[in-house]
Motif scaffolding. Sequence first.
Motif, PDB file in Angstrom:
ATOM      1  N   GLU A  67      -5.274  28.251   5.465  1.00 36.75           N
ATOM      2  CA  GLU A  67      -6.135  27.062   5.448  1.00 36.75           C
ATOM      3  C   GLU A  67      -7.608  27.426   5.606  1.00 36.75           C
ATOM      4  O   GLU A  67      -8.485  26.623   5.316  1.00 36.75           O
ATOM      5  CB  GLU A  67      -5.745  26.121   6.592  1.00 36.75           C
ATOM      6  CG  GLU A  67      -4.339  25.564   6.501  1.00 36.75           C
ATOM      7  CD  GLU A  67      -4.193  24.588   5.354  1.00 36.75           C
ATOM      8  OE1 GLU A  67      -5.167  23.872   5.072  1.00 36.75           O
ATOM      9  OE2 GLU A  67      -3.123  24.572   4.725  1.00 36.75           O
ATOM     10  N   LEU A  68      -7.891  28.631   6.103  1.00 37.34           N
ATOM     11  CA  LEU A  68      -9.284  29.001   6.395  1.00 37.34           C
ATOM     12  C   LEU A  68      -9.961  29.640   5.192  1.00 37.34           C
ATOM     13  O   LEU A  68      -9.306  30.226   4.329  1.00 37.34           O
ATOM     14  CB  LEU A  68      -9.335  29.997   7.560  1.00 37.34           C
ATOM     15  CG  LEU A  68      -8.721  29.581   8.900  1.00 37.34           C
ATOM     16  CD1 LEU A  68      -9.012  30.652   9.947  1.00 37.34           C
ATOM     17  CD2 LEU A  68      -9.255  28.244   9.362  1.00 37.34           C
TER      18      LEU A  68
ATOM     19  N   LYS B  59      -6.634  28.610  18.329  1.00 37.11           N
ATOM     20  CA  LYS B  59      -7.773  28.418  17.414  1.00 37.11           C
ATOM     21  C   LYS B  59      -7.283  28.135  15.989  1.00 37.11           C
ATOM     22  O   LYS B  59      -7.870  27.329  15.276  1.00 37.11           O
ATOM     23  CB  LYS B  59      -8.664  29.663  17.420  1.00 37.11           C
ATOM     24  CG  LYS B  59      -9.617  29.687  18.618  1.00 37.11           C
ATOM     25  CD  LYS B  59     -10.731  30.680  18.397  1.00 37.11           C
ATOM     26  CE  LYS B  59     -11.767  30.588  19.499  1.00 37.11           C
ATOM     27  NZ  LYS B  59     -12.704  29.465  19.304  1.00 37.11           N
ATOM     28  N   LEU B  60      -6.227  28.825  15.586  1.00 42.86           N
ATOM     29  CA  LEU B  60      -5.699  28.606  14.241  1.00 42.86           C
ATOM     30  C   LEU B  60      -5.113  27.195  14.115  1.00 42.86           C
ATOM     31  O   LEU B  60      -5.296  26.530  13.097  1.00 42.86           O
ATOM     32  CB  LEU B  60      -4.625  29.651  13.918  1.00 42.86           C
ATOM     33  CG  LEU B  60      -5.145  31.063  13.663  1.00 42.86           C
ATOM     34  CD1 LEU B  60      -3.989  32.057  13.596  1.00 42.86           C
ATOM     35  CD2 LEU B  60      -5.941  31.119  12.359  1.00 42.86           C
ATOM     36  N   MET B  61      -4.406  26.743  15.145  1.00 40.64           N
ATOM     37  CA  MET B  61      -3.786  25.416  15.081  1.00 40.64           C
ATOM     38  C   MET B  61      -4.830  24.311  15.127  1.00 40.64           C
ATOM     39  O   MET B  61      -4.636  23.234  14.572  1.00 40.64           O
ATOM     40  CB  MET B  61      -2.761  25.276  16.213  1.00 40.64           C
ATOM     41  CG  MET B  61      -1.877  24.045  16.104  1.00 40.64           C
ATOM     42  SD  MET B  61      -0.980  23.922  14.537  1.00 40.64           S
ATOM     43  CE  MET B  61       0.688  24.347  15.016  1.00 40.64           C
ATOM     44  N   SER B  65      -4.813  19.278  10.730  1.00 38.04           N
ATOM     45  CA  SER B  65      -4.733  17.867  11.125  1.00 38.04           C
ATOM     46  C   SER B  65      -3.372  17.658  11.799  1.00 38.04           C
ATOM     47  O   SER B  65      -2.487  18.525  11.721  1.00 38.04           O
ATOM     48  CB  SER B  65      -4.839  16.974   9.891  1.00 38.04           C
ATOM     49  OG  SER B  65      -3.680  17.157   9.081  1.00 38.04           O
ATOM     50  N   GLN B  66      -3.185  16.507  12.438  1.00 37.22           N
ATOM     51  CA  GLN B  66      -1.885  16.248  13.089  1.00 37.22           C
ATOM     52  C   GLN B  66      -0.753  16.179  12.062  1.00 37.22           C
ATOM     53  O   GLN B  66       0.361  16.633  12.319  1.00 37.22           O
ATOM     54  CB  GLN B  66      -1.955  14.945  13.887  1.00 37.22           C
ATOM     55  CG  GLN B  66      -2.834  15.092  15.126  1.00 37.22           C
ATOM     56  CD  GLN B  66      -2.728  13.900  16.056  1.00 37.22           C
ATOM     57  OE1 GLN B  66      -1.664  13.343  16.257  1.00 37.22           O
ATOM     58  NE2 GLN B  66      -3.848  13.506  16.621  1.00 37.22           N
ATOM     59  N   GLU B  67      -1.063  15.622  10.890  1.00 34.20           N
ATOM     60  CA  GLU B  67      -0.038  15.537   9.839  1.00 34.20           C
ATOM     61  C   GLU B  67       0.341  16.928   9.353  1.00 34.20           C
ATOM     62  O   GLU B  67       1.520  17.231   9.119  1.00 34.20           O
ATOM     63  CB  GLU B  67      -0.545  14.699   8.643  1.00 34.20           C
ATOM     64  CG  GLU B  67      -0.762  13.231   8.939  1.00 34.20           C
ATOM     65  CD  GLU B  67      -1.988  12.964   9.810  1.00 34.20           C
ATOM     66  OE1 GLU B  67      -2.938  13.784   9.780  1.00 34.20           O
ATOM     67  OE2 GLU B  67      -1.974  11.961  10.555  1.00 34.20           O
ATOM     68  N   GLN B  68      -0.678  17.788   9.196  1.00 37.58           N
ATOM     69  CA  GLN B  68      -0.397  19.170   8.758  1.00 37.58           C
ATOM     70  C   GLN B  68       0.427  19.906   9.817  1.00 37.58           C
ATOM     71  O   GLN B  68       1.335  20.665   9.476  1.00 37.58           O
ATOM     72  CB  GLN B  68      -1.711  19.923   8.527  1.00 37.58           C
ATOM     73  CG  GLN B  68      -2.419  19.541   7.241  1.00 37.58           C
ATOM     74  CD  GLN B  68      -3.781  20.234   7.134  1.00 37.58           C
ATOM     75  OE1 GLN B  68      -4.558  20.265   8.098  1.00 37.58           O
ATOM     76  NE2 GLN B  68      -4.065  20.775   5.968  1.00 37.58           N
ATOM     77  N   ALA B  69       0.095  19.678  11.090  1.00 35.66           N
ATOM     78  CA  ALA B  69       0.836  20.349  12.170  1.00 35.66           C
ATOM     79  C   ALA B  69       2.302  19.929  12.143  1.00 35.66           C
ATOM     80  O   ALA B  69       3.204  20.753  12.308  1.00 35.66           O
ATOM     81  CB  ALA B  69       0.201  20.020  13.522  1.00 35.66           C
ATOM     82  N   ASN B 136       2.933  17.679  17.785  1.00 35.51           N
ATOM     83  CA  ASN B 136       3.347  17.288  16.437  1.00 35.51           C
ATOM     84  C   ASN B 136       4.188  18.369  15.769  1.00 35.51           C
ATOM     85  O   ASN B 136       5.162  18.082  15.075  1.00 35.51           O
ATOM     86  CB  ASN B 136       2.118  16.984  15.579  1.00 35.51           C
ATOM     87  CG  ASN B 136       1.681  15.543  15.720  1.00 35.51           C
ATOM     88  OD1 ASN B 136       2.356  14.630  15.251  1.00 35.51           O
ATOM     89  ND2 ASN B 136       0.579  15.322  16.409  1.00 35.51           N
ATOM     90  N   PHE B 137       3.796  19.607  16.000  1.00 36.49           N
ATOM     91  CA  PHE B 137       4.553  20.734  15.430  1.00 36.49           C
ATOM     92  C   PHE B 137       6.004  20.706  15.942  1.00 36.49           C
ATOM     93  O   PHE B 137       6.948  20.818  15.168  1.00 36.49           O
ATOM     94  CB  PHE B 137       3.858  22.042  15.822  1.00 36.49           C
ATOM     95  CG  PHE B 137       4.591  23.283  15.409  1.00 36.49           C
ATOM     96  CD1 PHE B 137       4.361  23.845  14.157  1.00 36.49           C
ATOM     97  CD2 PHE B 137       5.511  23.891  16.247  1.00 36.49           C
ATOM     98  CE1 PHE B 137       5.043  24.999  13.764  1.00 36.49           C
ATOM     99  CE2 PHE B 137       6.188  25.034  15.866  1.00 36.49           C
ATOM    100  CZ  PHE B 137       5.954  25.592  14.619  1.00 36.49           C
TER     101      PHE B 137
END
Lengths: 173, 177
Positions: A67-68, B59-61, B65-69, B136-137
């Motif tokens: 994503e980055l 940091k990566l998480m 977004s919450q939907e992506q998680a 969410n994950f």
Amino acid sequence: MKPSRARTFRVDADVDDAIVKLAREDRSSVSQVANKALRRYVEWDRAPTTSGFVSVPSMLLVKLMAELKEERARELGRWAGKQLFLPNVKAGNPTMSLERAEDNMRMLGDYGRRFTFDHGVEGGKHVFTIGQKLGRNWSEYYAGSLESILENFLGKPMKVTVSDNMCVVEFRE
Amino acid sequence: MTRTLRLDDDVDEALEKLAQERGESVNAIVGRALRKLVEWDRLAGSAGLVLISPVTLAKLMESQSQEQARALGEFVGDDVWKPIIISRFGEVTLDSVLRSIELIGRYMGRFNFIYSTEGTKRLITIRHSGGLNWSNFYVGAATSLFSGVLGVEIRPTLTEELASIEYEMPEDKTRGA
């Protein structure tokens, strides 16, 4: 052959059965299997650079890093090298050296299973290589990490090369 | 039972030192390390699990977004945990899913797992310190396993540090759960 000694422990029967089975599958002795596991346990547990690490599926790291942008991945690597790796190496022993940092990188690679680490020297040229299989952005991340770690010790120009599954940092003595 | 092992001197000395620092016996440390080997390490290696600093992971998480998680959780539930459960326990059942969540909590270092029952109601609570995206994950992973694989309807609740999953115990799936 390393010096060794015999020690007797009380072990749960189900664990003992499972280790005997693992040793048979590996065509090795129970002592060899146990010794390797115990070495990993004490080395990983005691290393300041790895204390508190968490386990994740490698595929999750691929997706998170994808994503980055490449620049952000490199920047994150620089931050991790400077803010996480170096202070932790120092916490383990106040006398910092490149050799000590290398030992820690090697241990992170061996036990963390995210990358392989190598340092070769030929004709006064040093080549640091990190190999990995999690995608281009992780190569950028490790390039940033290596740059910030080596800058701390060298203060001289370095050549950094990044590919999809490798980053290489070179410098002259 | 007792087991005699031939240990490298440096490993033996490191175990002694660790035991002194922690105020526990060498035997207790050896027992825990060997159990981890047989319950987790082999499986983790073959399943492609890797180790990372929790700060870097956070940091990566954060960039999701919450939907992506949640979608990432569903992906991991289906593509990672399902094969691991089959490899470790032979099949995906309510019982093997619960035992796997307990193992993951114990060895992956990312959350604590609490399981409670009341009549036919079951409540799984995952307590962590990763924020809403990690909640969410976990809900995504649970949805994939419970609803997607087992066909059990779940009611998730999430906060910054909790992901709870409630479900009714199906009458034909009472084994061990």
